[in-house]
Design an enzyme around this catalytic site. Sequence first.
Site, short mmCIF file in Angstrom:
data_model
loop_
_atom_site.label_atom_id
_atom_site.label_comp_id
_atom_site.label_asym_id
_atom_site.label_seq_id
_atom_site.Cartn_x
_atom_site.Cartn_y
_atom_site.Cartn_z
N SER A 1 0.83 -1.22 0.00
CA SER A 1 0.00 0.00 0.00
C SER A 1 0.86 1.26 0.00
O SER A 1 0.53 2.25 -0.67
CB SER A 1 -0.96 0.01 1.19
OG SER A 1 -0.29 -0.25 2.39
N HIS B 1 -2.34 -8.77 1.72
CA HIS B 1 -1.98 -7.53 2.44
C HIS B 1 -3.11 -7.20 3.43
O HIS B 1 -3.44 -8.03 4.28
CB HIS B 1 -1.74 -6.44 1.37
CG HIS B 1 -1.08 -5.19 1.88
ND1 HIS B 1 -0.42 -5.10 3.07
CD2 HIS B 1 -0.98 -3.93 1.32
CE1 HIS B 1 0.06 -3.87 3.24
NE2 HIS B 1 -0.29 -3.14 2.19
N HIS C 1 5.29 -13.16 6.95
CA HIS C 1 5.56 -11.76 6.58
C HIS C 1 6.65 -11.68 5.53
O HIS C 1 7.55 -12.53 5.49
CB HIS C 1 5.96 -10.94 7.82
CG HIS C 1 5.77 -9.48 7.61
ND1 HIS C 1 6.74 -8.66 7.07
CD2 HIS C 1 4.69 -8.67 7.83
CE1 HIS C 1 6.28 -7.43 6.97
NE2 HIS C 1 5.03 -7.40 7.43
N ARG D 1 3.52 -5.29 16.32
CA ARG D 1 2.18 -4.68 16.27
C ARG D 1 1.14 -5.71 16.72
O ARG D 1 0.11 -5.38 17.29
CB ARG D 1 1.87 -4.18 14.86
CG ARG D 1 2.82 -3.10 14.37
CD ARG D 1 2.64 -2.83 12.90
NE ARG D 1 2.92 -3.99 12.07
CZ ARG D 1 2.70 -4.06 10.76
NH1 ARG D 1 2.21 -3.01 10.13
NH2 ARG D 1 2.98 -5.16 10.08
N ASP E 1 -2.18 -8.57 11.41
CA ASP E 1 -3.59 -8.79 11.06
C ASP E 1 -4.24 -9.95 11.81
O ASP E 1 -5.45 -10.14 11.73
CB ASP E 1 -3.73 -9.06 9.56
CG ASP E 1 -3.28 -7.87 8.74
OD1 ASP E 1 -3.44 -6.74 9.23
OD2 ASP E 1 -2.78 -8.07 7.62
#
Length: 435
Positions: free
Chosen positions: A240, A270, A316, A325, A371
């Site tokens: 992105s 993504h 990843h 995260r 995610d």
Amino acid sequence: MTIKDKIAAKLPEWRSRVEKLVEESGDVVVGNVSIAQVYGGMRGVKSLVTDISYVDPNEGIRFRGLTIPEVLSKLPKPEGAEMPYVGGLYYLLLLGEMPTTEDALEVEDEWKRRWEIPQFVIDVLRAMPHDAHPMLLFSSAILALQHGSVFTSRYREGMSKSEYWEPMLEDSLDLTAKLPVLAALIYRLRYKGGGYFTPKEDLDYGANFAYMMGVDDPGYSELSRLYFILLSDHESGNASSHATHLAASTLSDIYFAFSAGLNSLAGPLHGLATQESLRWLLAAHEKFNGVPDKDELRQFAWDTLNAGQVIPGYGHGVLRIPDPRYTAQYKFALKYLPDDDLFQIAQLVQEIVPQVLIDQGKAKNPAPNVDSISGTLQYYYGVGEFDFYTVLFGVGRALGVTANAIWARALGQPLERPKSLTTAMLEAIAAEAKK
Ligand code: NMX
Ligand code: MLT
């Protein structure tokens, strides 16, 4: 001094630093590119530059040199809140300096002046089919907002190259101000019958988002602040950010460029993995009528892999450790929803899936990424419509890509145009290397 003045004050030093580097050391080799990398999605090719964030494979993200725990503890916070002002994070990304509370509030106030969504954009959203994916709505609304781009009108009037960054900043403040409003509007339009709330003067960016979503729980304001901060940036090579940068490198404005970035965020490898992860957890929950045991979950994971699918939320392109995260959200869940059923499954998945991926022997990083847990948190606060989750990712990501776009324009980064080769050319290069 305004944010614009502060950036302007930093520019001369940055411009001469970059000029000097390119002039004096422009021919120094940064790295080589192998045939495997050319065919392998350019993984690991060092070909982009940003000073806003950096991802170390074995440590994770640093925003302007700061780790996530540092960012969360050092940024100013609203009174009584655990999570910082999103405006403070934007200040840090834009200026590379830790903001005071006043600085953070300056950004928050800028946003409050700019949040309004033109009626024609709302009409565009209303004209869409009622089952349109929220990312289609989000990206289309941002394209529609392009109509008001200050950069595009200033360019048409004629402006000097050295001024490009100024209307880019103006557009970026406008865009980032509108995004949570737009996201909540899309949510209410798509799932809650159409009425929507406008932001309140006395709430910050995160709390206003929670309010506009109609989630009446202070925990959701905290989560919103945390989530937008965590997702803001992940250096320049992720799809992105790179798509936004590529589009903006043609001097298209931030609305066109960010819409391009969002369109790449909408892919399941993504940002869409946020929705896919929750869908996967819910499928496990449904299949086993609650929290599965370890063997059941292991088999469920293998069934996914054997069907030729990926396990969303794991692996990843750069990281070789559990995503910090993810860890930050995991800690949030431990505090706010320790007994939640889905969180129990997410914990179990974290225990079982990495070993399954190791046994399969393909994924370079078997650990959870950002995610894998975001959806569980949203679901807990009643935002169960998982198709919506990538929109939230997009609201956060805008902070990083707009900061990057402003600096790219300020430092005169050129049109991006790498070179391609044919397979025959690569075969010839390979044959030459073997001689
Ligand atoms: N489940 C199953 N297989 C996987 C997974 C996974 N979670 N992760 C990697 N692999 C496979 C991958 O498909 C590839 O297979 P093949 O050789 O058949 O093409 C092989 O392992 C090697 O891939 P890697 O080099 O480890 O990963 P790559 O850099 O190509 O891709 C991802 C990175 C993130 C696309 C990949 O790990 C993946 O598909 N994960 C699941 C989707 C996901 O969670 N995406 C979100 C990433 C974070 N984000 O927000 O963007
Ligand atoms: C991101 O936040 O963009 C993802 O983790 C993907 C990446 O960095 O490649």
